[in-house]
Design a protein around this motif. Structure first.
Motif, mmCIF file in Angstrom:
data_model
loop_
_atom_site.group_PDB
_atom_site.id
_atom_site.type_symbol
_atom_site.label_atom_id
_atom_site.label_comp_id
_atom_site.label_asym_id
_atom_site.label_seq_id
_atom_site.Cartn_x
_atom_site.Cartn_y
_atom_site.Cartn_z
ATOM 1 N N GLY A 230 0.805 -1.216 0.000
ATOM 2 C CA GLY A 230 0.000 0.000 0.000
ATOM 3 C C GLY A 230 0.835 1.262 0.000
ATOM 4 N N PHE A 231 1.937 1.249 0.761
ATOM 5 C CA PHE A 231 2.809 2.430 0.821
ATOM 6 C C PHE A 231 3.395 2.711 -0.561
ATOM 7 C CE2 PHE A 231 6.951 4.463 1.490
ATOM 8 C CZ PHE A 231 6.585 5.539 2.295
ATOM 9 N N ILE A 232 3.827 1.662 -1.248
ATOM 10 C CA ILE A 232 4.387 1.816 -2.596
ATOM 11 C C ILE A 232 3.322 2.342 -3.554
ATOM 12 C CG2 ILE A 232 5.372 0.568 -4.565
ATOM 13 C CD1 ILE A 232 6.642 -1.351 -2.529
ATOM 14 N N HIS A 233 2.117 1.808 -3.458
ATOM 15 C CA HIS A 233 1.022 2.280 -4.316
ATOM 16 C C HIS A 233 0.776 3.773 -4.108
ATOM 17 C CE1 HIS A 233 0.342 -1.731 -5.541
ATOM 18 N NE2 HIS A 233 -0.421 -2.134 -4.527
ATOM 19 N N LEU A 234 0.814 4.217 -2.857
ATOM 20 C CA LEU A 234 0.603 5.632 -2.566
ATOM 21 C C LEU A 234 1.714 6.487 -3.155
ATOM 22 C CD1 LEU A 234 -0.568 5.450 1.166
ATOM 23 C CD2 LEU A 234 -1.997 5.911 -0.826
ATOM 24 N N MET A 235 2.950 6.030 -3.029
ATOM 25 C CA MET A 235 4.091 6.782 -3.547
ATOM 26 C C MET A 235 4.045 6.888 -5.071
ATOM 27 S SD MET A 235 5.666 7.795 -0.878
ATOM 28 C CE MET A 235 4.054 7.809 -0.082
ATOM 29 N N GLU A 236 3.503 5.863 -5.717
ATOM 30 C CA GLU A 236 3.427 5.867 -7.176
ATOM 31 C C GLU A 236 2.510 6.970 -7.695
ATOM 32 O OE1 GLU A 236 4.159 1.058 -7.938
ATOM 33 O OE2 GLU A 236 2.135 1.878 -7.775
ATOM 34 N N GLY A 237 1.568 7.385 -6.878
ATOM 35 C CA GLY A 237 0.633 8.425 -7.313
ATOM 36 C C GLY A 237 1.033 9.828 -6.927
ATOM 37 N N LEU A 238 2.120 9.973 -6.154
ATOM 38 C CA LEU A 238 2.476 11.288 -5.630
ATOM 39 C C LEU A 238 2.965 12.260 -6.701
ATOM 40 C CD1 LEU A 238 4.137 10.660 -2.150
ATOM 41 C CD2 LEU A 238 1.989 11.823 -2.659
ATOM 42 N N ALA A 239 3.695 11.769 -7.695
ATOM 43 C CA ALA A 239 4.213 12.669 -8.727
ATOM 44 C C ALA A 239 3.055 13.351 -9.456
ATOM 45 C CB ALA A 239 5.107 11.909 -9.709
ATOM 46 N N GLU A 240 2.037 12.563 -9.823
ATOM 47 C CA GLU A 240 0.889 13.178 -10.503
ATOM 48 C C GLU A 240 0.119 14.086 -9.550
ATOM 49 O OE1 GLU A 240 -1.436 11.312 -13.620
ATOM 50 O OE2 GLU A 240 -3.210 11.525 -12.340
ATOM 51 N N GLU A 241 0.016 13.700 -8.286
ATOM 52 C CA GLU A 241 -0.671 14.569 -7.321
ATOM 53 C C GLU A 241 0.006 15.932 -7.244
ATOM 54 O OE1 GLU A 241 -1.974 14.726 -2.584
ATOM 55 O OE2 GLU A 241 -0.901 12.983 -3.374
ATOM 56 N N ARG A 242 1.328 15.937 -7.268
ATOM 57 C CA ARG A 242 2.053 17.202 -7.195
ATOM 58 C C ARG A 242 1.976 17.973 -8.507
ATOM 59 N NH1 ARG A 242 6.388 14.007 -3.406
ATOM 60 N NH2 ARG A 242 5.160 14.319 -1.507
ATOM 61 N N LEU A 243 1.840 17.265 -9.615
ATOM 62 C CA LEU A 243 1.603 17.940 -10.885
ATOM 63 C C LEU A 243 0.230 18.616 -10.867
ATOM 64 C CD1 LEU A 243 2.319 18.616 -13.814
ATOM 65 C CD2 LEU A 243 1.434 16.361 -14.472
ATOM 66 N N ILE A 244 -0.767 17.916 -10.361
ATOM 67 C CA ILE A 244 -2.094 18.507 -10.197
ATOM 68 C C ILE A 244 -1.994 19.784 -9.375
ATOM 69 C CG2 ILE A 244 -4.321 18.183 -9.016
ATOM 70 C CD1 ILE A 244 -4.114 15.198 -9.838
ATOM 71 N N GLY A 245 -1.213 19.701 -8.292
ATOM 72 C CA GLY A 245 -1.028 20.869 -7.438
ATOM 73 C C GLY A 245 -0.395 22.027 -8.182
ATOM 74 N N MET A 246 0.691 21.767 -8.883
ATOM 75 C CA MET A 246 1.406 22.887 -9.520
ATOM 76 C C MET A 246 0.591 23.530 -10.628
ATOM 77 S SD MET A 246 4.541 21.291 -11.822
ATOM 78 C CE MET A 246 4.974 19.799 -10.914
#
Length: 386
Positions: A230-246
């Motif tokens: 689960g931790f790995i799955h969450l980390m895999e989505g963080l780059a796009e989450e931060r792109l959404i943010g920027m």
């Protein structure tokens, strides 16, 4: 020149009209209520504006080009509707079903997510576990044919509206602090309760809640991805989450610039326009250049992401600087508005209070600096220009 197709320009025009007709006129009502009416999700879904990427068999367009979401974020912010967290639903949480879900889960959940009947959220943060998820206390105990979920989450966006919530929990009895499982929690499950809609200093129309899990029985078919990863799955989505943010930060900074520019050109100070004063010109010129430079980087990141090359370091740089530039412009905008900027009737006051959260969620600016700094001194360091 920004790289959008003719079809995407048409999509932007149609979505802009949808916001002007259906969402923007009701935003003050939603801010007063502390929540966006569920009807808005349904109306967006009916017109094909809620989820773009799902395959046609689930009701989507089947187009994973992130530029569609970029348009949605930019226009939602431009219209003063950024507190409607449609992108959290459609592009931050929804893709978990595509990336790590199975076909049964996709068929069961995605059609109603696309239509807006089902609203999504993700629950990671706890009172003692924010950026550092290893401090998580929520547990999932394997009971054979189901999981037993216990614990609580806080500051969960869409926490009141959400019908389906992806909850991260540590697997009970496993020593590895990163051994987590992602569970699909559905509205009405016994033992699942919500706290009140939390009051915030900004983002007033965005419902944010605490979630409580007391021996919640989660069927194994609601396990998302691989247990223990689960931790790995969450980390895999963080780059796009931060792109959404920027993307949002850039759009918000530009909106703050526009309303400040308009105000400065109308406001008289000491017998002349505020815009005629050299200090105003110098400050605004600097911000105009910074926002343009940020936009170029954002557009580059979108292109890299479409090619599958967006990584944690590239995204962290944009998240860090994007949120800082947004805050700098919001602060300058309020300052140039003078006393008027402190009044709720002026849009800049809302931009200012809303922008303060940008340097915290999806990884604080300090965490972004840690990620970038760690990369700078690694053996694998490589400039984005190389």
């Amino acid at each position: 020149m920004r790289k959008f197709t003719e079809e995407q320009h048409m999509f932007r025009d149609a979505y802009r009209k949808f916001l002007a007709d259906e969402v923007a006129p009701r935003m003050d009502e939603f801010r007063e209520a502390g929540i966006v009416d569920r009807e808005i999700f349904k109306k967006a879904g009916d017109q094909g504006f809620l989820m773009i990427w799902p395959d046609e068999k689930y009701g989507g367009m089947g187009d994973n080009d992130f530029r569609y979401e970029q348009i949605i974020i930019e226009e939602t912010t431009r219209a003063g509707c950024a507190e409607w967290y449609n992108t959290l639903h459609s592009r931050l949480v929804g893709p978990y079903f595509k990336n790590i879900g199975n076909e049964e889960q996709r068929e069961r959940f995605l059609p109603k997510c696309v239509s807006g009947e089902t609203i999504l959220a993700v629950a990671m943060t706890e009172p003692g576990a924010g950026s550092d998820l290893s401090g998580m206390k929520t547990t999932a105990t394997d009971k054979g044919d189901h999981w037993e979920l216990n614990g609580s989450k806080t500051y969960i966006s869409n926490g009141i509206n959400a019908d389906v919530i992806i909850v991260a929990a540590k697997i009970a009895g496993v020593e590895d602090k990163h051994a987590m499982v992602l569970l699909i929690v559905e509205r009405g499950m016994e033992g699942f309760d919500r706290g009140k809609n939390l009051e915030k200093i900004g983002l007033h129309a965005q419902d944010t809640a605490e979630l409580f899990f007391n021996n919640v029985k989660i069927p194994k078919e609601n396990t998302l991805g691989t247990p223990g990863k689960g931790f790995i799955h969450l980390m895999e989505g963080l780059a796009e989450e931060r792109l959404i943010g920027m993307v949002g930060y850039g759009a918000s900074a530009r909106r703050a610039f526009d309303v400040t520019r308009e105000f400065a050109m109308e406001r008289n100070v000491f017998g002349k326009k505020l815009s005629d004063m050299q200090n105003t010109q110098f400050k605004m010129a600097e911000m105009d250049a910074k926002i343009d430079m940020l936009q170029v980087y954002i557009d580059h990141c979108v292109e890299v992401h479409n090619q599958g090359g967006l990584n944690a370091n590239i995204a962290a740089k944009g998240k860090m600087l994007g949120s800082e530039i947004e805050w700098e412009m919001a602060d300058l905008g309020l300052q140039l508005h003078g006393g008027a900027g402190y009044m709720k009737e002026y849009e800049i006051s809302r931009i200012f209070t809303d922008a303060r959260m940008s340097r915290i969620y999806a990884g604080s600016s300090e965490i972004m600096r840690y990620i970038v700094g760690r990369d700078v001194f690694s053996q694998k360091y490589q400039s984005i220009l190389e």
